[in-house]
Design a protein around this motif. Structure first.
Motif, PDB file in Angstrom:
ATOM      1  N   ASN A  81      62.958  50.160 -27.294  1.00  0.00           N
ATOM      2  CA  ASN A  81      62.595  50.586 -25.965  1.00  0.00           C
ATOM      3  C   ASN A  81      62.826  49.587 -24.805  1.00  0.00           C
ATOM      4  OD1 ASN A  81      61.900  53.193 -26.593  1.00  0.00           O
ATOM      5  ND2 ASN A  81      59.884  52.881 -26.638  1.00  0.00           N
ATOM      6  N   THR A 106      54.651  49.747 -10.973  1.00  0.00           N
ATOM      7  CA  THR A 106      53.137  49.836 -10.803  1.00  0.00           C
ATOM      8  C   THR A 106      52.659  50.562 -12.315  1.00  0.00           C
ATOM      9  OG1 THR A 106      53.335  49.993  -8.539  1.00  0.00           O
ATOM     10  CG2 THR A 106      51.144  50.581  -9.638  1.00  0.00           C
ATOM     11  N   ILE A 107      51.913  49.954 -13.119  1.00  0.00           N
ATOM     12  CA  ILE A 107      51.603  50.499 -14.337  1.00  0.00           C
ATOM     13  C   ILE A 107      50.175  51.059 -13.934  1.00  0.00           C
ATOM     14  CG2 ILE A 107      51.043  50.300 -16.788  1.00  0.00           C
ATOM     15  CD1 ILE A 107      53.044  47.935 -16.682  1.00  0.00           C
ATOM     16  N   ASP A 115      48.547  53.529 -15.914  1.00  0.00           N
ATOM     17  CA  ASP A 115      47.668  53.882 -17.046  1.00  0.00           C
ATOM     18  C   ASP A 115      48.233  53.678 -18.178  1.00  0.00           C
ATOM     19  OD1 ASP A 115      45.450  55.033 -18.337  1.00  0.00           O
ATOM     20  OD2 ASP A 115      46.456  56.962 -18.533  1.00  0.00           O
ATOM     21  N   GLN A 160      48.217  54.593 -22.522  1.00  0.00           N
ATOM     22  CA  GLN A 160      47.607  55.036 -23.563  1.00  0.00           C
ATOM     23  C   GLN A 160      48.128  54.556 -24.933  1.00  0.00           C
ATOM     24  OE1 GLN A 160      48.228  59.220 -23.087  1.00  0.00           O
ATOM     25  NE2 GLN A 160      47.149  59.420 -21.363  1.00  0.00           N
ATOM     26  N   LYS A 161      47.376  53.820 -25.669  1.00  0.00           N
ATOM     27  CA  LYS A 161      48.055  53.355 -26.857  1.00  0.00           C
ATOM     28  C   LYS A 161      47.046  53.534 -28.030  1.00  0.00           C
ATOM     29  CE  LYS A 161      50.228  48.893 -27.224  1.00  0.00           C
ATOM     30  NZ  LYS A 161      50.438  47.652 -26.851  1.00  0.00           N
ATOM     31  N   LEU A 178      53.501  51.838 -36.883  1.00  0.00           N
ATOM     32  CA  LEU A 178      54.379  52.403 -36.025  1.00  0.00           C
ATOM     33  C   LEU A 178      55.776  52.975 -37.148  1.00  0.00           C
ATOM     34  CD1 LEU A 178      55.075  50.076 -32.975  1.00  0.00           C
ATOM     35  CD2 LEU A 178      53.616  52.351 -33.186  1.00  0.00           C
ATOM     36  N   SER A 213      62.724  52.990 -17.990  1.00  0.00           N
ATOM     37  CA  SER A 213      63.585  53.552 -19.406  1.00  0.00           C
ATOM     38  C   SER A 213      62.830  54.140 -20.006  1.00  0.00           C
ATOM     39  CB  SER A 213      64.156  52.609 -19.900  1.00  0.00           C
ATOM     40  OG  SER A 213      64.994  52.903 -21.082  1.00  0.00           O
ATOM     41  N   ALA A 214      63.056  54.743 -21.091  1.00  0.00           N
ATOM     42  CA  ALA A 214      62.344  55.513 -22.232  1.00  0.00           C
ATOM     43  C   ALA A 214      61.532  56.336 -21.474  1.00  0.00           C
ATOM     44  CB  ALA A 214      61.541  54.616 -23.267  1.00  0.00           C
ATOM     45  N   ARG A 236      56.324  56.364 -19.739  1.00  0.00           N
ATOM     46  CA  ARG A 236      57.546  55.797 -20.334  1.00  0.00           C
ATOM     47  C   ARG A 236      56.906  55.517 -21.728  1.00  0.00           C
ATOM     48  NH1 ARG A 236      58.398  50.107 -17.561  1.00  0.00           N
ATOM     49  NH2 ARG A 236      56.636  49.077 -17.995  1.00  0.00           N
ATOM     50  N   ASP A 237      57.868  55.538 -22.806  1.00  0.00           N
ATOM     51  CA  ASP A 237      57.241  55.183 -24.230  1.00  0.00           C
ATOM     52  C   ASP A 237      57.227  54.035 -24.403  1.00  0.00           C
ATOM     53  OD1 ASP A 237      57.320  57.952 -24.311  1.00  0.00           O
ATOM     54  OD2 ASP A 237      58.264  58.020 -26.432  1.00  0.00           O
ATOM     55  N   ILE A 238      55.981  53.372 -24.978  1.00  0.00           N
ATOM     56  CA  ILE A 238      56.092  52.048 -25.354  1.00  0.00           C
ATOM     57  C   ILE A 238      55.809  52.022 -26.745  1.00  0.00           C
ATOM     58  CG2 ILE A 238      55.523  50.813 -22.990  1.00  0.00           C
ATOM     59  CD1 ILE A 238      52.606  51.016 -24.023  1.00  0.00           C
ATOM     60  N   ASP A 239      55.844  50.868 -27.601  1.00  0.00           N
ATOM     61  CA  ASP A 239      55.489  51.049 -29.111  1.00  0.00           C
ATOM     62  C   ASP A 239      54.025  51.566 -29.198  1.00  0.00           C
ATOM     63  OD1 ASP A 239      58.203  50.301 -29.822  1.00  0.00           O
ATOM     64  OD2 ASP A 239      57.584  48.107 -29.867  1.00  0.00           O
ATOM     65  N   GLY A 240      53.947  52.433 -29.968  1.00  0.00           N
ATOM     66  CA  GLY A 240      52.558  53.183 -30.184  1.00  0.00           C
ATOM     67  C   GLY A 240      51.938  53.837 -29.063  1.00  0.00           C
ATOM     68  N   GLY A 241      52.603  53.981 -28.049  1.00  0.00           N
ATOM     69  CA  GLY A 241      51.880  54.704 -26.806  1.00  0.00           C
ATOM     70  C   GLY A 241      52.623  55.147 -25.833  1.00  0.00           C
ATOM     71  N   LYS A 242      52.044  55.363 -24.607  1.00  0.00           N
ATOM     72  CA  LYS A 242      52.838  55.778 -23.258  1.00  0.00           C
ATOM     73  C   LYS A 242      52.022  55.042 -22.214  1.00  0.00           C
ATOM     74  CE  LYS A 242      53.637  60.810 -23.990  1.00  0.00           C
ATOM     75  NZ  LYS A 242      54.963  60.583 -23.810  1.00  0.00           N
ATOM     76  N   GLU A 243      52.951  54.826 -21.200  1.00  0.00           N
ATOM     77  CA  GLU A 243      52.372  54.152 -19.910  1.00  0.00           C
ATOM     78  C   GLU A 243      52.788  55.210 -18.880  1.00  0.00           C
ATOM     79  OE1 GLU A 243      52.815  49.134 -20.720  1.00  0.00           O
ATOM     80  OE2 GLU A 243      54.327  50.275 -19.469  1.00  0.00           O
ATOM     81  N   GLU A 244      51.933  55.194 -17.703  1.00  0.00           N
ATOM     82  CA  GLU A 244      52.291  55.870 -16.822  1.00  0.00           C
ATOM     83  C   GLU A 244      52.522  55.041 -15.601  1.00  0.00           C
ATOM     84  OE1 GLU A 244      49.898  59.705 -15.936  1.00  0.00           O
ATOM     85  OE2 GLU A 244      49.323  58.392 -14.276  1.00  0.00           O
ATOM     86  N   VAL A 245      53.686  54.988 -14.972  1.00  0.00           N
ATOM     87  CA  VAL A 245      54.065  54.096 -14.095  1.00  0.00           C
ATOM     88  C   VAL A 245      54.717  54.743 -12.849  1.00  0.00           C
ATOM     89  CG1 VAL A 245      54.677  52.595 -15.932  1.00  0.00           C
ATOM     90  CG2 VAL A 245      56.605  53.866 -14.875  1.00  0.00           C
TER      91      VAL A 245
END
Lengths: 322, 249
Positions: free
Chosen positions: A97, A185-186, A188, A190-191, A197, B142-143, B158-167
């Motif tokens: 990614n 700007t991040i 939120d 969720q991990k 993985l 991206s993603a 967006r997808d990050i390894d093992g999760g998601k981020e709202e941006v």
């Protein structure tokens, strides 16, 4: 002429893929001549940074103080500054990614041709020609880089990790980039913590429509647990909501290359195979002897996945106990 | 807000891939052309957003770089619901050349968001969207697997390894989208196909741009050894093979 490798960290730690990238960069440097410099962005402690030396980095640039969240423009500027500092002509990054987000920007800003998702070292370096998969794995193409600099992004689990026993000197790297200019700007995050993985797993146990219902997934999860692997599924399964979308492997889902991929009740549509064909060993269990999955599999059983799975679990448990 | 969607015209994903006799180019004889699957999802999502009047989407434009042979794919995008289409009249050579054409179109049109698929199913370059943003000097995300409006603002996941981020990023920006952005690609209805014939399809000349890469040759993978079949009553033998022959257990 050195090679720069960008080694991303995950909460301050490197993983197998990071070392795979350094090993790959070392093999590229053996062709181009020169050393490998690794760049780390964000807070990573000294001991962890030095581990990159064991796989062939002679120098590690540590750009601490960067934003923890990915801002494509800021990260592009930092990596471009590191390329200039070490005078590298080749940049190696991950085809993940982050790499997909930044490598194309760097290609423009460095005026460096990009070969994305490579799986082997270049065939030649003058000009730089490298093989990559095209048409989602149905063929290979030889890409020639026409520019002076090159960016190669490596597919995960495609290159053998080799320890060299070397050591790296670690240097703080001040890129001069204004990180406060980050525009992302991040809001939120969720991990899922502590979960292996899918893309990192050496073993992947996958189920398709032949599993008949989302309620039948316990043996898939059990087998993945025994083999310390991850679970995956085909597209119809995630579309039906039997399993989360993150488990969908295939052309439009995740592309994986584990050592062992076991497909239960998956017929093997060409789009599914595009996501798993790089697996080192494919095992398929399907009731239809003519299912296309058997053309791509190394080992196969014609049978009902729901019947074969419990037997397989007990046989593997027995074999492991020996 | 005007949305621009970059479309790649690609062979149907079930195509049996063949190359010219000297293996230097893709043999397109008998090939069905489609909207690149990720671009099709981007278009579907843009239509969903535009149809909900609470969202500030005024116009959806689709653009591709290609010869007149790419026009049926643009018409298909118009049939799905795009308002207008642009074809940059050029044969695409590499990602940088294509991104340069698309960036020129994007810079000309006052678009708030440029949407691109995360890769194309033919050359799998994963490059065009990111390159457009860098050429234009605008943010990119991206993603991206979710795209919605919150008030007047665009919120992305967006997808990050093992999760998601709202941006969120300030417009204009490029969103490089993947699976999840829309559930199922939309299929054009007969009414859409009729209407698409009358929608504007503008042809613009190519801008000067450089290629950074070139394909020298193509090859088919080595044929695989046949699958070893194990009897369903002999699962033990499979475990034995995996352990002692493949050495993967």
């Amino acid at each position: 002429m050195s090679v720069l490798v960008y080694t991303e960290n995950w909460d301050g730690k490197f993983k197998k893929f990071s070392y795979e990238l350094v090993s790959y960069a070392l093999s590229v440097a053996a062709l181009t001549g020169g050393d490998v410099t690794a760049l780390s962005i964000g807070t990573v402690d000294q001991d962890e940074l030095s581990t990159l030396g064991k796989y062939g980095a002679s120098l590690v640039f540590s750009a601490d103080g960067a934003p923890s969240g990915l801002d494509n423009q800021v990260f592009t500027s930092i990596i471009a500054a590191a390329m200039e500092k070490c005078g590298a002509k080749v940049l190696v990054m991950a085809h993940n990614n982050t790499g997909k987000a930044i490598a194309p920007r760097l290609s423009v800003s460095l005026k460096a041709g990009l070969a994305a998702g490579v799986t082997a070292v270049p065939e030649s370096v003058n000009p730089l020609v490298v093989n990559k998969k095209v048409f989602s794995g149905k063929a290979f193409g030889k890409v020639e880089i026409l520019t002076e600099k090159a960016i190669l992004t490596l597919s995960q689990n495609s290159f053998e990790i080799a320890e060299t026993g070397g050591t790296a000197s670690v240097e703080a790297f001040d890129s001069g980039v204004d990180v406060s200019a980050a525009e992302t700007t991040i809001k939120d995050v969720q991990k899922q913590e502590g979960k292996l993985l899918l893309t990192d797993a050496d073993v992947v146990i996958s189920g398709g429509r032949g599993m008949k219902s989302g309620d039948n997934w316990a043996p898939i999860e059990e087998l993945a647990g025994i083999l310390e692997g991850a679970t995956a599924c085909s597209r119809p399964v995630s579309d039906e909501g039997w399993r989360p979308h993150g488990e969908h492997t295939g052309q439009t889902g995740k592309i994986i290359a584990p050592n062992l991929y076991m497909a239960f009740g998956i017929s093997g549509a060409i789009q599914h195979l595009a996501g798993v064909s790089s697996s080192k060993c494919i095992v398929a269990v399907n009731t239809d002897k003519d299912a296309p999955i058997f053309e791509s599999a190394d080992y196969g059983i014609v049978g009902d996945a729901l019947k074969v799975l419990p037997e397989l679990i007990s046989e593997i448990r027995a074999a492991k106990a020996q | 807000m005007r949305i621009l969607i970059c479309i790649s015209n690609v062979p149907d994903t079930t195509t049996k891939v063949k190359f010219s006799t000297d293996n230097t180019s893709f043999d397109d004889g008998g090939v069905q052309w489609i909207i690149n699957p990720w671009d099709e999802l981007a278009l579907t999502r843009a239509m969903e957003l535009k149809e909900d009047a609470s969202n500030p989407v005024s116009n959806v434009t689709v653009v591709t770089v290609g010869s007149p042979a790419a026009e049926p794919t643009l018409r298909k995008a118009l049939a799905i619901g795009a308002d207008d289409a642009i074809r940059v009249d050029a044969v695409s050579t590499d990602a940088h050349f294509v991104a340069s054409q698309l960036a020129a179109v994007a810079a000309n049109g006052d678009f708030g968001v440029v949407l691109c698929g995360i890769e194309s199913s033919d050359y799998n370059g994963s490059a065009v969207g990111g390159m457009i943003s860098e050429i234009m000097g605008i943010p990119s995300v991206s993603a991206v697997s979710e795209f919605k409006f919150d008030g007047g603002e665009v919120v992305l996941s967006r997808d990050i390894d093992g999760g998601k981020e709202e941006v969120s990023v300030p417009a204009p920006f490029v969103a490089i989208v993947q699976k999840g952005i829309a559930k199922e690609p939309r299929i054009a209805a007969m009414r859409g196909i009729m209407m698409a014939r009358k929608k504007p399809l503008q042809v613009v000349p190519a801008a000067d741009a450089e290629s950074f890469t070139a394909y020298q040759a193509f090859a088919m993978p080595e044929p695989k050894a046949p699958c070893k079949m194990v009897d369903a009553d002999n699962v033990k033998e499979l475990v034995n093979l995996l352990q002692n022959e493949a050495k993967v257990l």
